[in-house]
Enzyme design. Structure first.
Site, PDB file in Angstrom:
ATOM      1  N   ASP A  23      -6.005   6.018  -2.130  1.00  0.00           N
ATOM      2  CA  ASP A  23      -5.891   5.200  -3.293  1.00  0.00           C
ATOM      3  C   ASP A  23      -7.428   5.293  -3.984  1.00  0.00           C
ATOM      4  OD1 ASP A  23      -5.437   2.985  -4.997  1.00  0.00           O
ATOM      5  OD2 ASP A  23      -6.381   1.701  -3.540  1.00  0.00           O
ATOM      6  N   ASP A  25      -9.173   2.541  -6.476  1.00  0.00           N
ATOM      7  CA  ASP A  25     -10.127   1.394  -6.346  1.00  0.00           C
ATOM      8  C   ASP A  25      -9.971   0.349  -5.254  1.00  0.00           C
ATOM      9  OD1 ASP A  25     -11.746  -0.491  -7.674  1.00  0.00           O
ATOM     10  OD2 ASP A  25     -10.315  -1.367  -9.163  1.00  0.00           O
TER      11      ASP A  25
HETATM   12 MG   LIG Z   1      -7.042   0.034  -4.384  1.00  0.00          MG
END
Ligand SMILES: [Mg+2]
Length: 272
Positions: A23, A25
């Site tokens: 992932d 952010d």
């Molecule tokens: Mg995230």
């Protein structure tokens, strides 16, 4: 189905896997700020022969734009290393299909690359594809509703209800999908995490063998990957606290401070 892989004694957690899906952010950066040590850790992980691909629910940026952001943080990446929910949405469309789009370049560009024909006329649309669109108007909702009521396929890049901005949470793509669901009586096919499609698109970019999801959210990254039988590493560099992680159901395979934790030695009973 879990594949097995025998890591050599003393191998790191990362080396128990053929590939990692990261992932962005909360894992590689927080908003625009780099998370210290990520670039070096990813370099070390790749040097050990573990493939890395990046997967994000963010539908508004193109993979090339995301890769540019990663390179600014010192992480070598090209657009081919990045799967957005928009790219995974485009992969559901058949070349030549006519798509009425609510969305920005991040969605329009992958659809064009796929060979879809972008149309404005609701009467000719085979597909209504909906992603984050900061220029959304009532006229867009009107055309999409009419197309959906005529039976067009309803694709939503991601279900995120809100989107973080410095002043607070603002409407995300889930809010647009809710408006269209109310108006059309139709439910969208959701592509982004925690649904399987984005995970599977990322998986397809990695070599055969076991893979692990590395994310900062329990409700999307961990829940979605665990549902596919993947191992998961929750990193505490994003939105989830250690207390929340300790209560998680399903529990992540690993709880790590940050991506650098993937270089720690694998436990002898590494669960792959
Ligand atoms: Mg995230």
């Amino acid at each position: 189905m879990k594949a097995s892989r025998t890591a050599s004694p003393g191998a790191s957690i990362a080396e128990c896997y053929a590939g990692l899906v990261l992932d962005l952010d909360g894992v590689c950066y927080r908003a625009a700020e780099p998370i210290p040590g990520v670039a070096g850790a990813l370099e070390a992980i790749r040097d050990r022969g573990v493939a890395v691909t990046f997967a994000t629910n963010n539908a508004s940026k193109t993979p090339a734009a995301v890769a540019h952001q990663l390179r600014d943080l010192g992480v070598p990446a090209t657009g081919d290393d990045v799967v957005t929910s928009s790219v995974a949405t485009a992969e559901l469309v058949t070349p030549g299909q006519r798509c009425l789009v609510i969305g920005m370049d991040g969605l329009r560009e992958p659809l064009r690359d796929r060979g879809a024909v972008l149309v404005d006329d609701h009467r000719t649309a085979d597909v209504v594809a909906v992603g984050m669109d900061r220029g959304l108007t009532w006229s867009d909702l009107r055309r999409a509703t009419l197309a959906l009521r005529r039976g067009a396929r309803f694709l939503g890049t991601n279900p995120d209800a809100t989107f973080p901005e410095p002043e607070g949470q603002v409407p995300g793509n889930g809010a647009t999908l809710a408006a269209l669901t109310t108006a059309s009586g139709r439910q969208p096919e959701i592509v982004g995490k925690p649904r399987p499609t984005l995970f599977e698109a990322a998986r397809a970019r990695l070599p055969d063998g076991p893979v692990m999801m590395v994310g900062d959210r329990l409700d999307t990254d961990v829940v979605g990957a665990a549902a596919l039988g993947w191992d998961t590493a929750l990193v505490l560099s994003g939105v989830t606290t250690a207390d929340e992680a300790s209560l998680a159901d399903p529990p992540p395979t690993y709880v790590l401070d940050d991506v650098g934790g993937l270089l720690a030695p694998a436990p002898p009973e590494a669960p792959v």
